[in-house]
Design a protein around this motif. Structure first.
Motif, PDB file in Angstrom:
ATOM      1  N   LEU A  78     -33.903 -10.475  19.300  1.00 29.65           N
ATOM      2  CA  LEU A  78     -33.240 -11.387  20.245  1.00 29.65           C
ATOM      3  C   LEU A  78     -34.111 -11.625  21.471  1.00 29.65           C
ATOM      4  O   LEU A  78     -34.060 -12.698  22.078  1.00 29.65           O
ATOM      5  CB  LEU A  78     -31.879 -10.821  20.680  1.00 29.65           C
ATOM      6  CG  LEU A  78     -30.754 -10.872  19.644  1.00 29.65           C
ATOM      7  CD1 LEU A  78     -29.509 -10.173  20.194  1.00 29.65           C
ATOM      8  CD2 LEU A  78     -30.415 -12.328  19.271  1.00 29.65           C
ATOM      9  N   SER A  79     -34.902 -10.619  21.828  1.00 28.93           N
ATOM     10  CA  SER A  79     -35.772 -10.783  23.002  1.00 28.93           C
ATOM     11  C   SER A  79     -36.782 -11.919  22.800  1.00 28.93           C
ATOM     12  O   SER A  79     -37.186 -12.575  23.769  1.00 28.93           O
ATOM     13  CB  SER A  79     -36.504  -9.465  23.299  1.00 28.93           C
ATOM     14  OG  SER A  79     -37.293  -9.589  24.451  1.00 28.93           O
ATOM     15  N   ASP A  80     -37.158 -12.171  21.556  1.00 30.96           N
ATOM     16  CA  ASP A  80     -38.047 -13.315  21.288  1.00 30.96           C
ATOM     17  C   ASP A  80     -37.345 -14.640  21.588  1.00 30.96           C
ATOM     18  O   ASP A  80     -37.983 -15.605  22.021  1.00 30.96           O
ATOM     19  CB  ASP A  80     -38.512 -13.308  19.824  1.00 30.96           C
ATOM     20  CG  ASP A  80     -39.540 -12.220  19.558  1.00 30.96           C
ATOM     21  OD1 ASP A  80     -40.327 -11.899  20.473  1.00 30.96           O
ATOM     22  OD2 ASP A  80     -39.550 -11.694  18.439  1.00 30.96           O
ATOM     23  N   LEU A  81     -36.046 -14.687  21.347  1.00 31.12           N
ATOM     24  CA  LEU A  81     -35.288 -15.898  21.707  1.00 31.12           C
ATOM     25  C   LEU A  81     -35.189 -16.019  23.228  1.00 31.12           C
ATOM     26  O   LEU A  81     -35.307 -17.126  23.787  1.00 31.12           O
ATOM     27  CB  LEU A  81     -33.887 -15.864  21.093  1.00 31.12           C
ATOM     28  CG  LEU A  81     -33.811 -15.800  19.573  1.00 31.12           C
ATOM     29  CD1 LEU A  81     -32.353 -15.890  19.123  1.00 31.12           C
ATOM     30  CD2 LEU A  81     -34.630 -16.924  18.943  1.00 31.12           C
ATOM     31  N   ALA A  82     -34.974 -14.876  23.898  1.00 27.31           N
ATOM     32  CA  ALA A  82     -34.938 -14.884  25.364  1.00 27.31           C
ATOM     33  C   ALA A  82     -36.261 -15.406  25.919  1.00 27.31           C
ATOM     34  O   ALA A  82     -36.288 -16.196  26.862  1.00 27.31           O
ATOM     35  CB  ALA A  82     -34.656 -13.479  25.890  1.00 27.31           C
ATOM     36  N   GLY A  89     -28.090 -17.361  18.390  1.00 29.59           N
ATOM     37  CA  GLY A  89     -27.213 -17.885  17.353  1.00 29.59           C
ATOM     38  C   GLY A  89     -26.926 -16.823  16.318  1.00 29.59           C
ATOM     39  O   GLY A  89     -26.195 -15.870  16.569  1.00 29.59           O
ATOM     40  N   GLU A  90     -27.574 -16.939  15.164  1.00 25.73           N
ATOM     41  CA  GLU A  90     -27.254 -16.062  14.047  1.00 25.73           C
ATOM     42  C   GLU A  90     -28.310 -14.972  13.862  1.00 25.73           C
ATOM     43  O   GLU A  90     -29.481 -15.151  14.166  1.00 25.73           O
ATOM     44  CB  GLU A  90     -27.129 -16.874  12.752  1.00 25.73           C
ATOM     45  CG  GLU A  90     -25.941 -17.811  12.761  1.00 25.73           C
ATOM     46  CD  GLU A  90     -26.150 -18.983  13.717  1.00 25.73           C
ATOM     47  OE1 GLU A  90     -25.259 -19.226  14.556  1.00 25.73           O
ATOM     48  OE2 GLU A  90     -27.215 -19.623  13.659  1.00 25.73           O
ATOM     49  N   VAL A 123     -24.255 -13.648  16.203  1.00 21.94           N
ATOM     50  CA  VAL A 123     -23.354 -13.219  15.141  1.00 21.94           C
ATOM     51  C   VAL A 123     -24.163 -12.869  13.893  1.00 21.94           C
ATOM     52  O   VAL A 123     -25.042 -13.632  13.477  1.00 21.94           O
ATOM     53  CB  VAL A 123     -22.279 -14.295  14.836  1.00 21.94           C
ATOM     54  CG1 VAL A 123     -22.905 -15.618  14.404  1.00 21.94           C
ATOM     55  CG2 VAL A 123     -21.301 -13.819  13.773  1.00 21.94           C
ATOM     56  N   ILE A 124     -23.909 -11.683  13.336  1.00 26.04           N
ATOM     57  CA  ILE A 124     -24.537 -11.306  12.066  1.00 26.04           C
ATOM     58  C   ILE A 124     -23.910 -12.181  10.984  1.00 26.04           C
ATOM     59  O   ILE A 124     -22.701 -12.136  10.761  1.00 26.04           O
ATOM     60  CB  ILE A 124     -24.319  -9.820  11.747  1.00 26.04           C
ATOM     61  CG1 ILE A 124     -24.933  -8.937  12.852  1.00 26.04           C
ATOM     62  CG2 ILE A 124     -24.928  -9.463  10.390  1.00 26.04           C
ATOM     63  CD1 ILE A 124     -24.620  -7.450  12.691  1.00 26.04           C
ATOM     64  N   ALA A 125     -24.735 -12.992  10.339  1.00 28.71           N
ATOM     65  CA  ALA A 125     -24.209 -14.012   9.415  1.00 28.71           C
ATOM     66  C   ALA A 125     -24.653 -13.789   7.976  1.00 28.71           C
ATOM     67  O   ALA A 125     -24.234 -14.525   7.087  1.00 28.71           O
ATOM     68  CB  ALA A 125     -24.637 -15.402   9.878  1.00 28.71           C
ATOM     69  N   VAL A 141     -33.659 -13.644  13.595  1.00 27.42           N
ATOM     70  CA  VAL A 141     -32.700 -14.219  14.550  1.00 27.42           C
ATOM     71  C   VAL A 141     -32.963 -15.714  14.664  1.00 27.42           C
ATOM     72  O   VAL A 141     -34.107 -16.168  14.658  1.00 27.42           O
ATOM     73  CB  VAL A 141     -32.794 -13.573  15.943  1.00 27.42           C
ATOM     74  CG1 VAL A 141     -32.288 -12.138  15.909  1.00 27.42           C
ATOM     75  CG2 VAL A 141     -34.208 -13.635  16.492  1.00 27.42           C
ATOM     76  N   VAL A 142     -31.873 -16.470  14.737  1.00 25.88           N
ATOM     77  CA  VAL A 142     -31.965 -17.917  14.911  1.00 25.88           C
ATOM     78  C   VAL A 142     -31.260 -18.274  16.207  1.00 25.88           C
ATOM     79  O   VAL A 142     -30.088 -17.916  16.403  1.00 25.88           O
ATOM     80  CB  VAL A 142     -31.303 -18.671  13.739  1.00 25.88           C
ATOM     81  CG1 VAL A 142     -31.478 -20.172  13.914  1.00 25.88           C
ATOM     82  CG2 VAL A 142     -31.884 -18.213  12.412  1.00 25.88           C
ATOM     83  N   GLY A 143     -31.988 -18.936  17.091  1.00 23.70           N
ATOM     84  CA  GLY A 143     -31.395 -19.456  18.318  1.00 23.70           C
ATOM     85  C   GLY A 143     -31.404 -20.972  18.259  1.00 23.70           C
ATOM     86  O   GLY A 143     -31.988 -21.565  17.352  1.00 23.70           O
TER      87      GLY A 143
END
Lengths: 336, 336
Positions: A78-82, A89-90, A123-125, A141-143
């Motif tokens: 998630l830190s890569d999305l940050a 997202g997912e 959300v874990i999808a 992770v998808v943002g």
């Protein structure tokens, strides 16, 4: 235990019995089909982070729980999305389960992931479970973003920008030294609550998602998360932007107790802080007109500035160091 | 070898030096940033498939190349998109590299993936590389759809539907028996070109992406890919749809040579074919009015029909078997 009973236990934890839109309004289909189906937004921002037992964590180490390992694997991704300023997202998780890995183990691991996701809007999808010779996690992770131009990138630094951090450094590396027993907190004069905070910083890092989105919307264009150590990560910003970053080592903020841990290891506290990894703070570049608003959006400290690259080319120069000191660099995941 | 030089070699193979939109018009950012940025369409369809050396493949087995292993890992994941009727989009690969894994090995592996992607419209857009005790691949594939209602699902089978296949079964399991040396082609009277085709079916399966998209657009609503064996996969369709599937075992088409391999193993050819996995053909359900068009879109054979579930509940019944024969079932990835 079979893959299927482990999968069934994890699916039950995630509430797979209910309708997908009850779990999350973005979800159209997930468990029970060949693939998850999710409502998209104009741009998908995707990163993959794999962590392996014995390389990125040690599952058997006292003080480290499977929930910690799950949290940390998702936090790193998630830190890569940050770092891009994308909204979370997912999350899709591939789990390699070694001999003896129980349904209870799976629930602890995924529970740590799920708690972090719930807090960050992720959300874990979906995912996959397989047998493996050692525990591994591969987290995708998808943002999402409305506009690809409103993202932080590694090549967006411009001459005159200030370089800032969203928080202090060194806590994760210091926490690891305490966990590993390389430093004894009491002998180093570190109060128990300070030591506990350092260990928590290593085991349960918090991705700076809110700050990343706010800074990108504000108009900042360059950023990276401090995952391999500021010396290395700032180097990526410099190289990709073709710029020279001049950073003041003495301006780098240290988390409480980091100085004591570094000195107990015989290291300079700030050199320790900028070469230790996995603090997951953001390092961003801001035009001078944006610095005040950037502070409101989460930059705590300015540590230097951006110049056009000189004859030596792009790079990072730390001032505030002894003459002739060797270059600083981060780490490439030693086994720990 | 270090992670970074392996990553650098792979990035060079993928043309990471050029602009992202040159690699693929959907790509906005990829290598060199914290995450890939891709132009989205209204619905993202995502699946994750992890494969581990010694569980899903054997890297050292004669006749199996690293390119085969890369192809097969991506094919298995793309097949989930085919099963949904989604168009293939991006592929993200986490690679766990064991001791002694060289840059050349990485290039062979990723080369096998890249060739399949190029043929199917997919694009490798990101990933991660880490050290690991054994080779593993975790492949995340993202497909796209304009309308979530125009997809194949596991719960879309309706009474009166016909059940069809996009091709013959058993080739992958037969090819594996030849590769493993459990059957000798010459002794079993199998011509060399037939044996080679069986081995290729195991090592280089082709996901039925084009067929999946065409069948979904045509109005079919139920489908699955035959990955764990038709007996198991048809069972998923039955269970999720709440239906009874009546399948005629003798109607199941066999790939050339499958009968000879099965007989050499002392097994019934069609039972062998419906319990062997990884053929990656699609099993779909079509309303009678759509069967002719479905044949044009890729269904080669009708093997049965869908009824409302009776007092025994949802399930699959194979006719054409000896009275009292035990239920058929697929496999759960034995080590092979």
């Amino acid at each position: 235990m079979g893959e299927r009973s482990l999968i069934a236990a994890i699916e039950a934890l995630l509430g797979a019995g209910g309708a997908p839109q009850v779990r999350n309004p973005r979800l159209v289909r997930w468990v029970g089909d060949d693939a998850a189906v999710v409502r998209a937004r104009p741009f998908a921002v995707t990163s993959v982070d794999a962590m392996v037992d014995g390389v990125h964590f040690r599952s058997g180490r006292p003080g480290t729980s499977l929930a910690d390992i799950g949290h940390r694997a998702v936090a790193g991704a998630l830190s890569d999305l940050a770092a891009m300023g994308a909204e979370a997202g997912e999350v899709y998780v591939a789990l390699g389960a070694p001999e003896g890995f129980t349904a209870e183990d799976g629930l602890a691991l995924v529970g740590g992931m799920e708690a972090l996701c719930a807090r960050t809007g992720a959300v874990i999808a979906g995912g996959d479970v397989t047998r493996a010779p050692a525990l591994f996690l591969s987290v995708t992770v998808v943002g999402w973003a409305e506009d690809a131009a409103v993202l932080l990138t590694r090549d967006g630094a411009r001459p005159g920008d200030l370089v800032g951090l969203t928080g202090p450094l060194g806590a994760s590396a210091a926490g690891l030294a305490l966990l590993d027993g390389r430093v004894d907190a009491a002998s180093a004069g570190i109060a128990p609550d300070v030591a506990a905070a350092l260990v928590a910083a290593h085991l349960r890092p918090e991705p700076r998602l809110r700050e990343g989105v706010a800074l990108a919307r504000l108009g900042l264009r360059a950023g990276i998360d401090v995952s391999d150590g500021l010396a290395t990560d700032a180097g990526h910003l410099a190289a990709r932007s073709g710029m020279a970053l001049a950073l003041d080592l003495q301006a780098v903020p240290l988390a409480p107790g980091v100085g004591d841990v570094a000195r107990a290891l015989g290291e300079d506290p700030r050199e320790f802080a900028v070469t230790g990894g996995e603090d997951y703070e953001l390092c961003v570049c801001a035009a001078p007109a944006l610095t005040s608003a950037a502070r409101d959006a989460g930059v705590t400290t300015w540590i230097g500035g951006v110049d056009a690259a000189g004859p030596d080319g792009p790079g990072v120069h730390f001032s505030g160091r002894p003459a002739g000191a060797p270059p600083l660099s981060g780490f490439e995941h030693p086994v720990r």
